[in-house]
Design a protein around this motif. Structure first.
Motif, short mmCIF file in Angstrom:
data_model
loop_
_atom_site.label_atom_id
_atom_site.label_comp_id
_atom_site.label_asym_id
_atom_site.label_seq_id
_atom_site.Cartn_x
_atom_site.Cartn_y
_atom_site.Cartn_z
N CYS A 59 0.83 -1.20 0.00
CA CYS A 59 0.00 0.00 0.00
C CYS A 59 0.87 1.25 0.00
N GLY A 60 0.48 2.23 -0.78
CA GLY A 60 1.21 3.49 -0.82
C GLY A 60 2.25 3.56 -1.91
N THR A 61 2.32 2.54 -2.78
CA THR A 61 3.30 2.58 -3.85
C THR A 61 2.76 3.26 -5.09
N GLY A 62 1.45 3.50 -5.13
CA GLY A 62 0.86 4.19 -6.26
C GLY A 62 0.60 3.29 -7.45
N CYS A 63 0.46 2.00 -7.23
CA CYS A 63 0.28 1.07 -8.34
C CYS A 63 -1.15 1.04 -8.85
N SER A 64 -2.12 1.32 -8.01
CA SER A 64 -3.56 1.30 -8.32
C SER A 64 -3.99 -0.03 -8.91
N SER A 65 -3.40 -1.12 -8.46
CA SER A 65 -3.76 -2.43 -8.98
C SER A 65 -4.83 -3.13 -8.14
N CYS A 66 -5.09 -2.63 -6.96
CA CYS A 66 -6.12 -3.25 -6.14
C CYS A 66 -7.34 -2.32 -6.04
N SER A 67 -8.48 -2.91 -5.78
CA SER A 67 -9.70 -2.11 -5.75
C SER A 67 -9.99 -1.56 -4.35
N THR A 68 -9.24 -1.99 -3.34
CA THR A 68 -9.52 -1.54 -1.98
C THR A 68 -8.94 -0.18 -1.68
N GLY A 69 -7.87 0.18 -2.33
CA GLY A 69 -7.24 1.47 -2.07
C GLY A 69 -6.41 1.42 -0.80
N CYS A 70 -5.69 2.48 -0.55
CA CYS A 70 -4.82 2.55 0.62
C CYS A 70 -5.58 3.16 1.79
N SER A 71 -5.19 2.74 2.97
CA SER A 71 -5.79 3.33 4.15
C SER A 71 -5.25 4.74 4.33
N SER A 72 -5.99 5.56 5.04
CA SER A 72 -5.56 6.95 5.21
C SER A 72 -4.32 7.06 6.08
N SER A 73 -4.11 6.11 6.98
CA SER A 73 -2.93 6.18 7.84
C SER A 73 -1.65 5.93 7.05
N ALA A 74 -1.70 5.04 6.05
CA ALA A 74 -0.51 4.78 5.25
C ALA A 74 -0.14 5.99 4.41
N SER A 75 -1.13 6.65 3.85
CA SER A 75 -0.82 7.81 3.02
C SER A 75 -0.39 9.00 3.87
N THR A 76 -0.90 9.14 5.09
CA THR A 76 -0.47 10.25 5.94
C THR A 76 0.93 10.03 6.47
N GLU A 77 1.32 8.76 6.69
CA GLU A 77 2.69 8.48 7.13
C GLU A 77 3.69 8.85 6.07
N VAL A 78 3.37 8.58 4.82
CA VAL A 78 4.26 8.93 3.72
C VAL A 78 4.35 10.45 3.61
N ALA A 79 3.23 11.14 3.73
CA ALA A 79 3.23 12.59 3.63
C ALA A 79 3.98 13.22 4.80
N ALA A 80 3.85 12.65 5.99
CA ALA A 80 4.54 13.21 7.16
C ALA A 80 6.05 13.03 7.03
N SER A 81 6.48 11.89 6.51
CA SER A 81 7.93 11.69 6.38
C SER A 81 8.52 12.60 5.31
N SER A 82 7.76 12.90 4.26
CA SER A 82 8.29 13.79 3.24
C SER A 82 8.28 15.24 3.72
N ASN A 83 7.37 15.60 4.61
CA ASN A 83 7.34 16.97 5.13
C ASN A 83 8.50 17.25 6.07
N ASP A 84 9.01 16.24 6.75
CA ASP A 84 10.13 16.42 7.65
C ASP A 84 11.39 16.87 6.89
N GLN A 85 11.55 16.40 5.69
CA GLN A 85 12.74 16.71 4.92
C GLN A 85 12.63 18.03 4.17
N SER A 86 11.43 18.54 3.98
CA SER A 86 11.26 19.72 3.14
C SER A 86 10.87 20.96 3.95
N ARG A 87 11.31 21.04 5.18
CA ARG A 87 11.02 22.21 6.00
C ARG A 87 11.92 23.37 5.59
N PRO A 88 11.38 24.58 5.58
CA PRO A 88 12.23 25.73 5.26
C PRO A 88 13.18 26.04 6.42
#
Length: 92
Positions: A59-88
């Motif tokens: 989940c969270g690889t962006g493959c869109s091969s499954c019909s269930t989709g990703c849980s919101s916690s998996a996508s927020t974890e990815v977004a949170a980790s990318s925000n840590d590196q891009s702080r001004p």
């Protein structure tokens, strides 16, 4: 003649990139088969270059091969980790 060869190479390269984007599983299987054929023919160097990297799964690889989709916690974890590196930088 040289110009036609260069245009052919550019078109084939572009086609490969589009196929990788639109049909990654098919291209992975084709590239694996080519690498295996080269290895059987004794061309180990070419086989290593052709051997594709394992496709990312889960989940969270962006493959869109499954019909269930990703849980919101998996996508927020990815977004949170990318925000840590891009702080001004704070200068004051």
């Amino acid at each position: 003649m040289l110009q036609n060869s260069v245009v052919l190479l550019v078109v084939l390269w572009s086609l490969l990139m589009v196929l990788r984007r639109l049909m990654p599983n098919s291209v992975y299987r084709l590239q694996s088969a080519l690498a295996q054929g080269c290895a059987q023919a004794g061309w180990q160097g070419l086989a290593k270059r052709l051997l594709p990297a394992a496709p990312a799964q889960g989940c969270g690889t962006g493959c869109s091969s499954c019909s269930t989709g990703c849980s919101s916690s998996a996508s927020t974890e990815v977004a949170a980790s990318s925000n840590d590196q891009s702080r001004p930088v704070s200068w004051r």
